[in-house]
Design a protein around this motif. Sequence first.
Motif, PDB file in Angstrom:
ATOM      1  N   PHE A 169      -8.516  38.278 -29.040  1.00 39.51           N
ATOM      2  CA  PHE A 169      -8.982  36.988 -28.361  1.00 39.51           C
ATOM      3  C   PHE A 169     -10.237  36.279 -29.217  1.00 39.51           C
ATOM      4  CE2 PHE A 169     -11.830  35.181 -25.322  1.00 39.51           C
ATOM      5  CZ  PHE A 169     -10.974  34.450 -24.573  1.00 39.51           C
ATOM      6  N   GLY A 173      -8.044  31.821 -26.782  1.00 36.57           N
ATOM      7  CA  GLY A 173      -6.582  32.020 -27.219  1.00 36.57           C
ATOM      8  C   GLY A 173      -5.764  33.417 -26.973  1.00 36.57           C
ATOM      9  N   THR A 174      -4.641  33.582 -26.695  1.00 31.13           N
ATOM     10  CA  THR A 174      -4.039  34.769 -26.596  1.00 31.13           C
ATOM     11  C   THR A 174      -2.908  34.952 -27.697  1.00 31.13           C
ATOM     12  OG1 THR A 174      -2.376  33.636 -25.038  1.00 31.13           O
ATOM     13  CG2 THR A 174      -4.426  34.772 -24.098  1.00 31.13           C
ATOM     14  N   PRO A 175      -3.274  35.135 -29.078  1.00 24.75           N
ATOM     15  CA  PRO A 175      -2.254  35.103 -29.925  1.00 24.75           C
ATOM     16  C   PRO A 175      -1.046  36.237 -30.051  1.00 24.75           C
ATOM     17  CG  PRO A 175      -4.152  36.183 -30.770  1.00 24.75           C
ATOM     18  CD  PRO A 175      -4.849  35.524 -29.330  1.00 24.75           C
ATOM     19  N   LYS A 212       2.536  30.319 -22.393  1.00 25.73           N
ATOM     20  CA  LYS A 212       2.869  29.234 -23.098  1.00 25.73           C
ATOM     21  C   LYS A 212       2.593  27.877 -22.185  1.00 25.73           C
ATOM     22  CE  LYS A 212       6.565  26.740 -25.641  1.00 25.73           C
ATOM     23  NZ  LYS A 212       7.805  26.586 -25.978  1.00 25.73           N
ATOM     24  N   ARG A 213       1.748  27.123 -22.762  1.00 24.87           N
ATOM     25  CA  ARG A 213       1.328  26.027 -21.767  1.00 24.87           C
ATOM     26  C   ARG A 213       2.212  24.881 -22.031  1.00 24.87           C
ATOM     27  NH1 ARG A 213      -3.322  28.442 -22.815  1.00 24.87           N
ATOM     28  NH2 ARG A 213      -4.913  28.646 -21.106  1.00 24.87           N
ATOM     29  N   SER A 284     -17.027  32.975 -26.950  1.00 23.88           N
ATOM     30  CA  SER A 284     -15.900  32.574 -27.725  1.00 23.88           C
ATOM     31  C   SER A 284     -15.843  33.127 -29.313  1.00 23.88           C
ATOM     32  CB  SER A 284     -15.639  31.150 -27.749  1.00 23.88           C
ATOM     33  OG  SER A 284     -16.667  30.639 -28.322  1.00 23.88           O
TER      34      SER A 284
END
Length: 368
Positions: A169, A173-175, A212-213, A284
């Motif tokens: 994180f 983000g959530t890679p 997924k946006r 962040s």
Amino acid sequence: MKSILPPLWGAAATAALLVSGTAVPAHAYEITVTTPLVSSAKVASVIAYWLRDGGRPLAGATPASAPTGIDATPLTAEGTAPDGVRGVVPAAAGVKRAVGPSRNVNLPRTTGKIFFVGSDGRPHWCAGTSVQSDHRNLVATAGHCVYATRPTGESTATPYRYWIFIPGFAGGGTPWGVYVGDRAFAHSDFTRYGDLDRDYAFVSVHAGVLPKRVTLRDAAQYAAFSAGPKYRTATGYTGVRLLPGGRLGDKVGGQGLAYNLPVNRPLAIFGYPLGTAERPAGGSTQLTRAYGRPFLAQDLSRRANELVAVRSAFTAASGSPWLAAYRGVRGLGYLNGLTIGLSGPATGLSPYFDGELFQVYNAARRAG
């Protein structure tokens, strides 16, 4: 107090440790507490809670409160020995790292942030790391990052709500996906008495979800979207498709675990820095690494006599992993500590990893 071996962390000793088998300690009493967190039927709603409004709850989460007022006094390990046989559980790699330049090539993909809703009804976060397990679905963190402080009159601690883990994180983000907590495994001395020497937990997680946006063209498409969370923005409509992400360990791998090791050999500390007056740190903040040489410590006023302390270059959040024999090229090592609190501004504290910790871990790694 538990006794520890004197420092023996030379090259030969390292090799001997890493090739040795894992011995399961014998115990005459049950110490493992198993607590359900989120059922399979509620996984989607928990993820929707965190991803709504563009992930606003994730961005607004604050660091979990660690135990305060710990005054850890250094001890000497000279002439003492651990209660049990040393043991290790080998690490396991995840999917192959992508080829190409990366500033984080030597950082572990296993480490990330844990999010949950605290007793105050607000979102909070800790650090955590994926560890090897039979079902490749296990996260290690501090006990107080899973359980609320035991209220007066209650016999055991209660788990936090909406518990999730996001490896890697950074900046929202959530890679590698989002993993919702399934069951928590902890030591009974922590859940009943808040024992700092047992402030650790292992959480099995459900299969991951990859958000997924997608942009929704108009109000009609927004109304029809049902594949995941959706929200309105200043410029239009957004939907979040929840794609299958598979098992945590298959994606990022799992750190090994070592217990009953000598103290006073270097460990790599990975985590997200906490803000201080001199060095503010927002939600962040990137994953950070430091190295330190641990030493034994205790605070008898808190009945904490089996702690390990380390001074490092940054103040790590609760749950930050301490890894022995870490190899950056693989991003793997052996979990041998995790931050549970601070003694002063720059000294992190961890429970000593002993046979009782291994018993809790062993129950967690074998569970489905």
